[in-house]
Enzyme design. Structure first.
Site, PDB file in Angstrom:
ATOM      1  CB  ALA A 157      -0.931  -0.021   1.217  1.00  0.00           C
ATOM      2  N   GLY A 217       0.525 -16.792  -2.000  1.00  0.00           N
ATOM      3  CA  GLY A 217      -0.417 -17.276  -3.015  1.00  0.00           C
ATOM      4  C   GLY A 217      -0.503 -16.397  -4.236  1.00  0.00           C
ATOM      5  CD  GLU A 244      -4.789 -18.184  -2.980  1.00  0.00           C
ATOM      6  OE1 GLU A 244      -3.593 -18.350  -2.754  1.00  0.00           O
ATOM      7  OE2 GLU A 244      -5.367 -17.098  -2.795  1.00  0.00           O
ATOM      8  CG  HIS A 282      -3.772 -19.106   6.058  1.00  0.00           C
ATOM      9  ND1 HIS A 282      -3.633 -20.430   5.731  1.00  0.00           N
ATOM     10  CD2 HIS A 282      -3.704 -18.429   4.884  1.00  0.00           C
ATOM     11  CE1 HIS A 282      -3.471 -20.551   4.424  1.00  0.00           C
ATOM     12  NE2 HIS A 282      -3.512 -19.341   3.884  1.00  0.00           N
ATOM     13  NE  ARG A 296      -7.170 -17.737   3.403  1.00  0.00           N
ATOM     14  CZ  ARG A 296      -6.374 -16.795   2.973  1.00  0.00           C
ATOM     15  NH1 ARG A 296      -6.250 -15.687   3.650  1.00  0.00           N
ATOM     16  NH2 ARG A 296      -5.691 -16.964   1.880  1.00  0.00           N
ATOM     17  CG  HIS A 329      -3.308 -15.044   7.182  1.00  0.00           C
ATOM     18  ND1 HIS A 329      -1.966 -15.145   6.880  1.00  0.00           N
ATOM     19  CD2 HIS A 329      -3.939 -14.797   6.007  1.00  0.00           C
ATOM     20  CE1 HIS A 329      -1.800 -14.978   5.574  1.00  0.00           C
ATOM     21  NE2 HIS A 329      -2.980 -14.749   5.026  1.00  0.00           N
ATOM     22  NE  ARG A 348      -7.201 -11.102   3.434  1.00  0.00           N
ATOM     23  CZ  ARG A 348      -6.270 -11.860   2.842  1.00  0.00           C
ATOM     24  NH1 ARG A 348      -6.172 -11.885   1.531  1.00  0.00           N
ATOM     25  NH2 ARG A 348      -5.436 -12.569   3.574  1.00  0.00           N
ATOM     26  CG  LEU A 402      -0.970  -8.914  -2.039  1.00  0.00           C
ATOM     27  CD1 LEU A 402      -0.201  -9.980  -2.804  1.00  0.00           C
ATOM     28  CD2 LEU A 402       0.014  -7.904  -1.442  1.00  0.00           C
TER      29      LEU A 402
HETATM   30  P1  FAD Z   1       2.538  -4.335   5.186  1.00  0.00           P
HETATM   31  O1  FAD Z   1       3.057  -4.965   3.964  1.00  0.00           O
HETATM   32  O2  FAD Z   1       2.342  -5.202   6.363  1.00  0.00           O
HETATM   33  O3  FAD Z   1       3.562  -3.160   5.550  1.00  0.00           O
HETATM   34  C1  FAD Z   1       3.474  -2.455   6.764  1.00  0.00           C
HETATM   35  C2  FAD Z   1       4.576  -1.397   6.770  1.00  0.00           C
HETATM   36  O4  FAD Z   1       4.313  -0.460   7.803  1.00  0.00           O
HETATM   37  C3  FAD Z   1       5.962  -1.937   7.057  1.00  0.00           C
HETATM   38  O5  FAD Z   1       6.892  -1.239   6.252  1.00  0.00           O
HETATM   39  C4  FAD Z   1       6.201  -1.557   8.528  1.00  0.00           C
HETATM   40  O6  FAD Z   1       7.564  -1.391   8.866  1.00  0.00           O
HETATM   41  C5  FAD Z   1       5.469  -0.228   8.572  1.00  0.00           C
HETATM   42  N1  FAD Z   1       5.034   0.197   9.901  1.00  0.00           N
HETATM   43  C6  FAD Z   1       4.138  -0.395  10.729  1.00  0.00           C
HETATM   44  N2  FAD Z   1       3.981   0.321  11.846  1.00  0.00           N
HETATM   45  C7  FAD Z   1       4.791   1.409  11.739  1.00  0.00           C
HETATM   46  C8  FAD Z   1       5.093   2.520  12.576  1.00  0.00           C
HETATM   47  N3  FAD Z   1       4.524   2.686  13.784  1.00  0.00           N
HETATM   48  N4  FAD Z   1       6.001   3.435  12.147  1.00  0.00           N
HETATM   49  C9  FAD Z   1       6.615   3.302  10.941  1.00  0.00           C
HETATM   50  N5  FAD Z   1       6.366   2.259  10.104  1.00  0.00           N
HETATM   51  C10 FAD Z   1       5.465   1.332  10.504  1.00  0.00           C
HETATM   52  N6  FAD Z   1      -2.559 -11.313   0.669  1.00  0.00           N
HETATM   53  C11 FAD Z   1      -2.875 -11.555  -0.618  1.00  0.00           C
HETATM   54  O7  FAD Z   1      -3.674 -10.842  -1.219  1.00  0.00           O
HETATM   55  N7  FAD Z   1      -2.276 -12.608  -1.268  1.00  0.00           N
HETATM   56  C12 FAD Z   1      -1.380 -13.432  -0.684  1.00  0.00           C
HETATM   57  O8  FAD Z   1      -0.854 -14.337  -1.304  1.00  0.00           O
HETATM   58  C13 FAD Z   1      -1.060 -13.192   0.678  1.00  0.00           C
HETATM   59  N8  FAD Z   1      -0.200 -14.018   1.336  1.00  0.00           N
HETATM   60  C14 FAD Z   1       0.175 -13.705   2.615  1.00  0.00           C
HETATM   61  C15 FAD Z   1       1.126 -14.493   3.253  1.00  0.00           C
HETATM   62  C16 FAD Z   1       1.572 -14.162   4.519  1.00  0.00           C
HETATM   63  C17 FAD Z   1       2.599 -15.023   5.216  1.00  0.00           C
HETATM   64  C18 FAD Z   1       1.044 -13.026   5.162  1.00  0.00           C
HETATM   65  C19 FAD Z   1       1.519 -12.638   6.535  1.00  0.00           C
HETATM   66  C20 FAD Z   1       0.068 -12.249   4.546  1.00  0.00           C
HETATM   67  C21 FAD Z   1      -0.374 -12.585   3.268  1.00  0.00           C
HETATM   68  N9  FAD Z   1      -1.340 -11.827   2.614  1.00  0.00           N
HETATM   69  C22 FAD Z   1      -1.658 -12.088   1.321  1.00  0.00           C
HETATM   70  C23 FAD Z   1      -1.845 -10.597   3.213  1.00  0.00           C
HETATM   71  C24 FAD Z   1      -1.077  -9.415   2.592  1.00  0.00           C
HETATM   72  O9  FAD Z   1       0.267  -9.789   2.383  1.00  0.00           O
HETATM   73  C25 FAD Z   1      -1.108  -8.192   3.478  1.00  0.00           C
HETATM   74  O10 FAD Z   1      -2.425  -7.919   3.879  1.00  0.00           O
HETATM   75  C26 FAD Z   1      -0.584  -6.974   2.722  1.00  0.00           C
HETATM   76  O11 FAD Z   1       0.677  -7.265   2.186  1.00  0.00           O
HETATM   77  C27 FAD Z   1      -0.515  -5.776   3.647  1.00  0.00           C
HETATM   78  O12 FAD Z   1       0.159  -4.753   2.981  1.00  0.00           O
HETATM   79  P2  FAD Z   1       0.272  -3.327   3.657  1.00  0.00           P
HETATM   80  O13 FAD Z   1       0.992  -2.463   2.678  1.00  0.00           O
HETATM   81  O14 FAD Z   1      -1.057  -2.901   4.133  1.00  0.00           O
HETATM   82  O15 FAD Z   1       1.171  -3.552   4.966  1.00  0.00           O
HETATM   83  C1  SIN Z   2      -1.971 -17.766   0.914  1.00  0.00           C
HETATM   84  O1  SIN Z   2      -1.091 -17.848   0.065  1.00  0.00           O
HETATM   85  O2  SIN Z   2      -2.607 -18.731   1.336  1.00  0.00           O
HETATM   86  C2  SIN Z   2      -2.287 -16.428   1.473  1.00  0.00           C
HETATM   87  C3  SIN Z   2      -3.231 -15.778   0.579  1.00  0.00           C
HETATM   88  C4  SIN Z   2      -3.938 -14.665   1.269  1.00  0.00           C
HETATM   89  O3  SIN Z   2      -3.758 -14.442   2.458  1.00  0.00           O
HETATM   90  O4  SIN Z   2      -4.721 -14.015   0.587  1.00  0.00           O
END
Ligand code: FAD
Ligand code: SIN
Length: 540
Positions: A17, A49, A121, A237, A283, A344, A379, A385
Site C-alpha cells: 500500500a 499465493g 484458492e 489461516h 477460510r 493471519h 476476506r 494485495l
Molecule cells: P505491510 O506490507 O504489512 O507493511 C506495513 C509497513 O508499515 C511496514 O513497512 C512496517 O515497517 C510499517 N510500519 C508499521 N507500523 C509502523 C510505525 N509505527 N512506524 C513506521 N512504520 C510502521 N494477501 C494476498 O492478497 N495474497 C497473498 O498471497 C497473501 N499471502 C500472505 C502471506 C503471509 C505469510 C502473510 C503474513 C500475509 C499474506 N497476505 C496475502 C496478506 C497481505 O500480504 C497483506 O495484507 C498486505 O501485504 C498488507 O500490505 P500493507 O501495505 O497494508 O502492509
Molecule cells: C496464501 O497464500 O494462502 C495467502 C493468501 C492470502 O492471504 O490471501
C-alpha cells in the site's frame, strides 16, 4: 538539537500500500516514506499465493464480486467490492509496468501474447490468482522498491517508528517519530499523512505474520479521533506448518487450490463433512472445521496432503514451502505435512471512504490497516494485495486534487524531560506474553461470552500497566508496539462483545445463529477530535 523534517506527504509503511501510493503521487510532491524496520519489513514481502484479478477468459467482474460477497458472509459493502474488482486488470497492467514478473502459462511458450498462469484458492469459483511461484509478495516488494529508489522526490526513512500523529483537532499536521537507532523522537510536519502500517495479527500467540504486525496504524488513527470497525473479524489461516519448536510458517492456500487435501491422523479426509466445497471453502469455514476436529479428538495438528503432485511440480510452483518443509525434515512430495490454523489477517480497521480518507482531514489509511468494506466478515483469499493497490491509486488521485499546501514549522517538540531509562524491561516482556496468550485463549476461532468478558477484564489491567510504564520511562520500539497492540486488542474485544450473533470469522457459541440484518460493529473514540490535540505525552 533534534532533527525536524517537512514533507508534502508523509507515508507510514513500505508495504504494497505505502510503496504504490508513493509511486502514484505526482513527482512534484516531496514524500517521506517511513518504515519502522527495513523496506521489506511488512507482510507484503511474505505474501505467497498471489493477487486475485479478473483475467481468465471465462471470468467476469460479477463473478469475482459475487464470490467476494459470499466469502464476506453478508457484511461486505457491495459498492466497495465492485469498485475494487473493476480495477483489478488496471492494477495488473500497472504492476507489470513496474517490472513485476508474474508466472506465465507454460503450455503456450511460442505464442506472441502469453497469458498469465492463474491458480485457485478458497472461495473463488474460477482460477483467478496471479502469482510469482509462491513468492508473489517478494516479487512485488522487490520490483516496487527498485522503482522507488529511483524517485528523487521520495526520501526513504527506515528504522523510524511513528509514536503518535500530530493534529490540531481539525487536521493532521505530522507525526512524532522514534529513531530506533538513536532513541530520539523526531518531529515531522506534513499536511497529508497516509498510514499503510499493515495488520494486527501479532495480537495472537500463533500467527503467520512478521513481528511488526502490531496494529500501529489502527492505534494511531484511533488516538487521533478516527472511528474503527469490524475488528472482531481477525482471520485465521487454516494451514500453517506445525512444529512446536519452529516459528509458525504459512502453507499457501494455493496448495489446496492445486488439489491438496486435509486429513486426520487416521487418514480420514474430513472437510467434505463440513462443506460441499471441502478444502476450497472460504477460510473461516476451513479454519473452524480444523479447530473443531482438533478439539474433538485432542489433536496437536491435522495433516495436509500434497503427494498427488510430482516433485518437479512442487519445486516449480511451491519452492518456498518446499524449502521450509525440507528444513524441518519433511519431504512434502511423499509425506503429509502437519498443519494448524494461525492468526493471519485483520479484516476490520480504520473506517475510510473510497479514497482512503478518514474522519480526520488530511489523514488517509490504506492497505490492511483500513476498513474499506471490501472484506466484510471474512476476506476472500488474495483480495488483500488487490485492495492495497486499488486504494493506493484512489488515495493518490484524491491527495493530488485536495492536498493542503501548508507547512508546519512550529509544531511542539517531543518532551521526555520527565521520564527516565527503564530498569524493569521485564514488564514489557511479560506483558507481551500475557497479551498474546490471552488473545489466543479467549478471543480465538471459537468465542463465548464468558471468555470475551474475561479477556476484557484482563486487557483493562494490562492496558493500565502499559500506560503507566509509557508515562514513566523513555520509549523503545517494543514499548510502542505493545502499547498499540494492547489498545487494538481491547478494541477487538469490544467489537466482538458488541456482536450478538455468529458471522464469518466471528463465531460465538452463545449466539450461534446469524442475524438476518447485517451491520458493521463501529467504535467511536470517546474524545471527539476537537478535544484531541495530540501533544507530547506529558501534556496529558
Ligand atoms: P505491510 O506490507 O504489512 O507493511 C506495513 C509497513 O508499515 C511496514 O513497512 C512496517 O515497517 C510499517 N510500519 C508499521 N507500523 C509502523 C510505525 N509505527 N512506524 C513506521 N512504520 C510502521 N494477501 C494476498 O492478497 N495474497 C497473498 O498471497 C497473501 N499471502 C500472505 C502471506 C503471509 C505469510 C502473510 C503474513 C500475509 C499474506 N497476505 C496475502 C496478506 C497481505 O500480504 C497483506 O495484507 C498486505 O501485504 C498488507 O500490505 P500493507 O501495505 O497494508 O502492509
Ligand atoms: C496464501 O497464500 O494462502 C495467502 C493468501 C492470502 O492471504 O490471501
Amino acid at each position: 538539537m533534534l532533527e525536524t523534517k517537512q514533507f508534502d506527504v508523509l507515508i507510514v509503511g513500505s508495504g504494497a500500500a505505502g510503496l504504490s501510493l508513493a509511486l502514484q503521487l505526482p513527482d512534484s510532491l516531496s514524500i517521506g516514506l517511513l518504515s519502522k524496520a527495513g523496506v521489506h519489513s511488512g507482510s507484503t514481502a511474505w505474501a505467497q499465493g498471489g493477487m486475485a484479478a479478473v483475467l481468465h477468459e471465462r471470468d467476469t467482474v460479477d463473478s469475482h464480486v459475487n464470490d467476494t460477497l459470499q466469502a464476506g458472509a453478508g457484511l461486505c459493502h457491495e459498492d466497495a467490492v465492485r469498485f475494487t474488482v473493476e480495477q483489478s486488470t488496471d492494477v495488473v497492467n500497472w504492476l507489470v509496468d513496474q517490472g513485476v514478473d508474474f508466472d506465465l502459462r507454460n503450455d503456450q511458450p511460442d505464442d506472441e501474447f502469453q497469458e498469465f498462469h492463474l491458480t485457485m484458492e478458497g472461495g473463488h469459483s474460477i482460477r483467478r490468482i496471479l502469482h510469482a511461484a509462491d513468492q508473489t509478495g517478494s516479487a512485488i516488494s522487490k520490483a516496487l522498491n527498485q522503482r522507488i529508489a529511483k524517485c528523487e522526490n521520495v526520501e526513504i526513512l527506515t528504522d523510524k517508528c511513528v509514536v503518535d500523529l500530530i493534529s490540531d483537532g481539525n487536521r493532521v499536521q505530522g507525526a512524532y517519530v522514534l529513531n530506533t537507532t538513536t532513541g530520539y523522537v523526531e518531529t515531522i510536519g506534513a499536511a497529508t499523512v497516509a498510514l499503510a502500517t499493515g495488520g494486527a495479527s501479532k495480537a495472537y500467540l500463533y500467527t503467520s505474520n512478521p513481528d511488526g504486525a502490531t496494529g500501529d496504524g489502527i492505534a494511531l488513527a484511533w488516538r487521533a479521533g478516527c472511528r474503527v470497525a469490524n475488528l472482531e473479524f481477525n482471520q485465521f489461516h487454516p494451514t500453517c506448518l506445525y512444529d512446536p519448536k519452529a516459528r509458525t510458517f504459512l502453507l499457501t492456500e494455493a496448495l489446496r487450490g492445486e488439489g491438496a487435501t486435509l486429513h486426520l491422523p487416521n487418514g480420514e479426509r474430513f472437510m467434505p463433512r463440513f462443506d460441499p466445497r471441502a478444502e476450497l471453502a472460504p477460510r473461516d469455514i476451513v479454519a473452524r472445521a480444523i479447530d473443531y476436529e482438533m478439539k474433538r479428538l485432542g489433536l496437536d495438528c491435522v495433516y495436509l496432503d500434497v503427494t498427488h503432485k510430482s516433485r518437479e511440480e512442487i519445486e516449480a510452483h511451491f519452492p518456498t514451502v518446499q524449502a521450509r518443509c525440507q528444513a524441518l525434515g519433511i519431504d512434502m512430495a511423499v509425506e503429509r505435512i502437519p498443519v494448524v490454523p494461525a492468526a493471519h489477517y485483520t479484516c476490520g480497521g480504520v473506517i475510510v471512504d473510497q479514497f482512503g480518507a478518514t474522519d480526520l482531514p488530511g489523514l488517509y489509511v490504506i492497505g490492511e490497516t483500513a476498513c474499506t468494506g471490501l472484506h466484510g466478515a471474512n476476506r476472500m483469499a488474495s483480495n488483500s494485495l488487490l485492495e492495497c493497490f486499488v486504494y493506493a491509486l484512489s488515495a493518490a488521485k484524491h491527495i493530488k486534487n485536495n492536498r493542503l499546501q501548508q507547512k508546519y514549522n512550529n509544531l511542539p517538540r517531543w518532551d521526555d524531560s520527565r521520564v527516565r531509562v527503564s530498569d524493569e524491561a521485564i514488564v514489557i516482556k511479560h506483558s507481551w506474553q500475557a497479551l498474546r496468550r490471552l488473545m489466543w485463549d479467549y478471543v480465538g476461532i471459537v468465542r463465548t461470552n464468558r471468555r470475551l468478558k474475561r479477556a476484557a477484564n484482563h486487557l483493562k489491567v494490562l492496558e493500565q500497566e502499559v500506560d503507566d510504564y509509557y508515562s514513566s520511562f523513555t520509549i523503545t520500539k517494543e514499548l510502542l508496539e505493545l502499547r498499540n497492540l494492547t489498545l487494538v486488542s481491547r478494541l477487538m474485544v469490544e467489537c466482538a462483545r458488541e456482536r450478538k450473533e455468529s458471522r464469518g470469522l466471528h463465531y460465538n457459541s452463545d449466539y450461534p445463529d446469524t442475524l438476518k440484518a447485517s451491520a458493521d460493529s463501529v467504535l467511536v473514540p470517546v474524545n471527539s477530535r476537537s478535544q484531541l490535540t495530540v501533544l507530547p505525552r506529558y501534556s496529558r
